[in-house]
Enzyme design. Sequence first.
Site, PDB file in Angstrom:
ATOM      1  CB  SER A 257      -0.877   0.023   1.261  1.00 28.84           C
ATOM      2  OG  SER A 257      -1.512   1.279   1.407  1.00 28.84           O
TER       3      SER A 257
ATOM      4  CE1 TYR B 216      -3.907  -2.232   5.260  1.00 29.60           C
ATOM      5  CE2 TYR B 216      -3.253   0.012   4.699  1.00 29.60           C
ATOM      6  CZ  TYR B 216      -3.763  -1.218   4.326  1.00 29.60           C
ATOM      7  OH  TYR B 216      -4.111  -1.440   3.017  1.00 29.60           O
TER       8      TYR B 216
HETATM    9  P1  NAD Z   1     -11.805  -5.804   0.608  1.00 29.98           P
HETATM   10  O1  NAD Z   1     -12.121  -5.648   2.062  1.00 29.98           O
HETATM   11  O2  NAD Z   1     -12.831  -5.426  -0.396  1.00 29.98           O
HETATM   12  O3  NAD Z   1     -11.342  -7.304   0.317  1.00 29.98           O
HETATM   13  C1  NAD Z   1     -10.468  -7.987   1.160  1.00 29.98           C
HETATM   14  C2  NAD Z   1     -10.823  -9.458   1.143  1.00 29.98           C
HETATM   15  O4  NAD Z   1      -9.893 -10.164   1.995  1.00 29.98           O
HETATM   16  C3  NAD Z   1     -12.228  -9.768   1.662  1.00 29.98           C
HETATM   17  O5  NAD Z   1     -12.913 -10.572   0.725  1.00 29.98           O
HETATM   18  C4  NAD Z   1     -11.968 -10.522   2.956  1.00 29.98           C
HETATM   19  O6  NAD Z   1     -12.952 -11.500   3.261  1.00 29.98           O
HETATM   20  C5  NAD Z   1     -10.616 -11.150   2.679  1.00 29.98           C
HETATM   21  N1  NAD Z   1      -9.929 -11.555   3.902  1.00 29.98           N
HETATM   22  C6  NAD Z   1      -9.837 -10.855   5.073  1.00 29.98           C
HETATM   23  N2  NAD Z   1      -9.167 -11.583   5.984  1.00 29.98           N
HETATM   24  C7  NAD Z   1      -8.829 -12.750   5.386  1.00 29.98           C
HETATM   25  C8  NAD Z   1      -8.142 -13.912   5.830  1.00 29.98           C
HETATM   26  N3  NAD Z   1      -7.665 -14.019   7.082  1.00 29.98           N
HETATM   27  N4  NAD Z   1      -7.960 -14.925   4.944  1.00 29.98           N
HETATM   28  C9  NAD Z   1      -8.444 -14.823   3.683  1.00 29.98           C
HETATM   29  N5  NAD Z   1      -9.104 -13.758   3.213  1.00 29.98           N
HETATM   30  C10 NAD Z   1      -9.298 -12.733   4.060  1.00 29.98           C
HETATM   31  O7  NAD Z   1     -10.458  -4.971   0.407  1.00 29.98           O
HETATM   32  P2  NAD Z   1      -9.717  -4.376  -0.896  1.00 29.98           P
HETATM   33  O8  NAD Z   1      -9.793  -2.903  -0.815  1.00 29.98           O
HETATM   34  O9  NAD Z   1     -10.133  -5.086  -2.130  1.00 29.98           O
HETATM   35  O10 NAD Z   1      -8.219  -4.747  -0.506  1.00 29.98           O
HETATM   36  C11 NAD Z   1      -7.464  -5.761  -1.137  1.00 29.98           C
HETATM   37  C12 NAD Z   1      -6.003  -5.573  -0.760  1.00 29.98           C
HETATM   38  O11 NAD Z   1      -5.533  -4.306  -1.245  1.00 29.98           O
HETATM   39  C13 NAD Z   1      -5.737  -5.558   0.752  1.00 29.98           C
HETATM   40  O12 NAD Z   1      -4.526  -6.215   1.021  1.00 29.98           O
HETATM   41  C14 NAD Z   1      -5.611  -4.088   1.062  1.00 29.98           C
HETATM   42  O13 NAD Z   1      -4.863  -3.845   2.240  1.00 29.98           O
HETATM   43  C15 NAD Z   1      -4.923  -3.590  -0.197  1.00 29.98           C
HETATM   44  N6  NAD Z   1      -5.069  -2.157  -0.412  1.00 29.98           N
HETATM   45  C16 NAD Z   1      -6.289  -1.575  -0.579  1.00 29.98           C
HETATM   46  C17 NAD Z   1      -6.377  -0.206  -0.793  1.00 29.98           C
HETATM   47  C18 NAD Z   1      -7.695   0.488  -0.965  1.00 29.98           C
HETATM   48  O14 NAD Z   1      -7.714   1.742  -0.958  1.00 29.98           O
HETATM   49  N7  NAD Z   1      -8.814  -0.208  -1.104  1.00 29.98           N
HETATM   50  C19 NAD Z   1      -5.221   0.568  -0.839  1.00 29.98           C
HETATM   51  C20 NAD Z   1      -3.983  -0.053  -0.689  1.00 29.98           C
HETATM   52  C21 NAD Z   1      -3.925  -1.419  -0.471  1.00 29.98           C
END
Ligand code: NAD
Length: 248
Positions: A139, A154
């Site tokens: 991130s 985080y």
């Molecule tokens: P999201 O919450 O929509 O999806 C995350 C998924 O991970 C969910 O389906 C959840 O059930 C699953 N999950 C959670 N804990 C788990 C576990 N222990 N085992 C297996 N699955 C698990 O989130 P997103 O925004 O799509 O994020 C995806 C990735 O991108 C994450 O790693 C997040 O930190 C990263 N990210 C997101 C953003 C943003 O702005 N959305 C920015 C930077 C990084």
Amino acid sequence: ALLLDGKTAIITGGASPRGIGRAIAQSYADQGARVAILDLDAETASRTATEIGAQHTGIACDVTDRNACEEAVSQVIAAWGWLDILVNNAGITQPLKSLDIAPDHYDAVLDVNLRGTLYMSQAAVPHMTQGGAIVNMSSVSAQRGGGIFGGPHYSAAKAGILGLTKAMAREFAPQGIRINAICPGFIATDITAGKLTDEMKADILRGIPMGRAGTAVDVAGCAVFLGSDLSAYCTGTEIDVNGGSLIH
Ligand code: NAD
């Protein structure tokens, strides 16, 4: 030709309907890959896979559980015979200040993001006997010290993922396994779980030169690049997908 024709891929955290993992699964499928969607709930994972297409599969896997990671990878190998790509996308976040991070908060955020990335990679690497690619989701929070939504724990977990990515990239380069990270900026998904206020959102948008939030598809494009032979000479890299919010 399709960029991922005949490849097999595992995508963790791929069942969130508006999530980055699901968009990656769809893009990988569009480029000819067979995808296994791993997520906490079996039914949601299976349904998501079926929505993408009949040849894909959904498996329940909590990435913080090492046995579950090994079991899920074994299932994929039993069904398809080999594994080309692992996308470590599962992640959670919490908007906390340093002094409010309790032990449970620390464990939850570090475990899913960082421990999960390690455990899944440990399960996958031994099966990547013909080479492979691992794509880790870090991130912009790791690079700039938060400032978007997640707290310092985080940022630390996502910075830990960068360290793991680079160290593992060195270790496994001789075996033809490339390991890279994506650093998304502010992407419109449900990870903020309704806790993002309009004021927070306006603040974030002011810091983005492109003036808009990213989409899950914006991140998926980068994941296709890193999973495919287009990135054949890239390993240990981190790619920014952030609309210019951290030009460095
Ligand atoms: P999201 O919450 O929509 O999806 C995350 C998924 O991970 C969910 O389906 C959840 O059930 C699953 N999950 C959670 N804990 C788990 C576990 N222990 N085992 C297996 N699955 C698990 O989130 P997103 O925004 O799509 O994020 C995806 C990735 O991108 C994450 O790693 C997040 O930190 C990263 N990210 C997101 C953003 C943003 O702005 N959305 C920015 C930077 C990084």
